[in-house]
Enzyme design. Structure first.
Site, PDB file in Angstrom:
ATOM      1  N   GLY A 101       0.794  -1.226   0.000  1.00  0.00           N
ATOM      2  CA  GLY A 101       0.000   0.000   0.000  1.00  0.00           C
ATOM      3  C   GLY A 101       0.824   1.273   0.000  1.00  0.00           C
ATOM      4  O   GLY A 101       0.294   2.371   0.168  1.00  0.00           O
ATOM      5  N   GLU A 107       5.135   3.080   8.311  1.00  0.00           N
ATOM      6  CA  GLU A 107       4.868   1.841   9.046  1.00  0.00           C
ATOM      7  C   GLU A 107       6.113   1.387   9.807  1.00  0.00           C
ATOM      8  O   GLU A 107       6.032   0.982  10.971  1.00  0.00           O
ATOM      9  CB  GLU A 107       4.418   0.742   8.079  1.00  0.00           C
ATOM     10  CG  GLU A 107       3.032   0.968   7.499  1.00  0.00           C
ATOM     11  CD  GLU A 107       2.665  -0.005   6.397  1.00  0.00           C
ATOM     12  OE1 GLU A 107       1.476  -0.090   6.069  1.00  0.00           O
ATOM     13  OE2 GLU A 107       3.566  -0.679   5.847  1.00  0.00           O
TER      14      GLU A 107
END
Length: 224
Positions: A101, A107
Site C-alpha cells: 500500500g 509503518e
C-alpha cells in the site's frame, strides 16, 4: 471462510488481545491496508477504552478520525505499547514484506517505536521464504535510475510503480524475483543504497506476534 472474513477474524483477535492491556492513557499504533482497516473498524467499538492512535498513513488517519478516534503525531507520543498492522508476506520467524500500500516508511517508523508489534494476516501470507511478493522500495525520485541499477546488482528485477507517490512525496520500486534467504542482511544492503528511503523488509525489527487467520480459526505465532 472468505479472505474478507479471515481479515475480520484476525482484526477482532488483535482487538481482543490488546484490549485488556489498554487504559485511558494508552495510544495504539495502527497500520495501513485492508486488514488494518478491519482492525480500525473493530477497535472503534471500544474507543472509550484508550486515549487515541498513531497512524502510519494519511488514509489510516482519515479512517480513525472518521470513527471519532483521536489521532496523535508520533513525535508527541512518549510511549506506544502496541502497533497492529497487516503484511504482504511473513516467514516463520515473523520477518515480513510490507508496503503493497506504499506506506512502508511510516509503518516502519511506528513499528520501531512500539513495544509490541502485532501482525495480522490470513494464512496465504505465511510463506517458507520471502520474495514471491515483490519487495517495495521507497526511493527519492531523482535517484530512481541509480537505485534500480543497484537493485539489479543484488539480483532483483525492479519495476517502477507508475502513478504512485508515497505520503512522503517519493516513488516506489517493486523488486521482483528475489529469493530472500537472509532478510536482515538484504534489508541493510538495500537501505545502504544512496537514494533509498527504506525498503519493505521488516527483519531488523520483525513482528513480535503473528495472528494468522485460517479456516480452523485464528492461530497465534511468536517469533522463533
Amino acid at each position: 471462510m472468505t479472505q474478507d472474513q479471515l481479515k475480520q477474524a484476525v482484526a477482532q483477535a488483535a482487538v481482543d488481545f490488546i484490549l485488556p492491556k489498554l487504559d485511558d492513557k494508552s495510544i495504539v499504533g495502527v497500520g495501513t491496508g485492508s486488514t488494518a482497516n478491519c482492525f480500525i473498524d473493530a477497535l472503534a467499538q471500544h474507543k472509550g477504552a484508550f486515549d487515541g492512535a498513531v497512524a502510519s498513513s494519511e488514509a489510516t488517519a482519515a479512517r480513525l478520525k472518521g470513527h471519532g478516534i483521536p489521532v496523535y503525531e508520533l513525535n508527541t507520543v512518549s510511549n506506544l505499547e502496541f502497533y497492529v498492522d497487516g503484511a504482504d508476506e511473513s516467514d516463520e520467524h515473523l520477518n515480513l514484506i510490507k508496503g503493497g500500500g506504499a506506506a512502508l516508511t511510516r509503518e516502519k517508523i511506528v513499528a520501531a517505536v512500539a513495544q509490541t508489534f502485532i501482525c495480522i494476516a490470513d494464512a496465504s501470507k505465511l510463506v517458507p521464504v520471502l520474495g514471491a511478493f515483490p519487495l517495495p522500495v521507497e526511493v527519492i525520485p531523482m535517484a530512481r535510475s541509480h537505485v534500480a541499477r543497484q537493485l539489479v546488482k543484488l539480483g532483483g528485477d525492479p519495476v517502477y510503480r507508475e502513478g504512485v507517490l508515497t505520503d512522503n512525496g517519493n516513488i516506489i520500486l517493486d523488486v521482483h524475483n528475489l529469493q530472500i534467504t537472509n532478510p536482515v542482511e538484504l534489508e541493510a544492503q538495500i537501505n545502504a543504497i544512496v537514494g533509498v528511503v527504506t525498503n519493505g523488509l521488516f527483519a531488523a525489527r520483525p513482528a513480535d506476534l503473528l495472528l494468522l487467520g485460517t479456516s480452523e480459526g485464528v492461530k497465534t505465532l511468536k517469533a522463533e
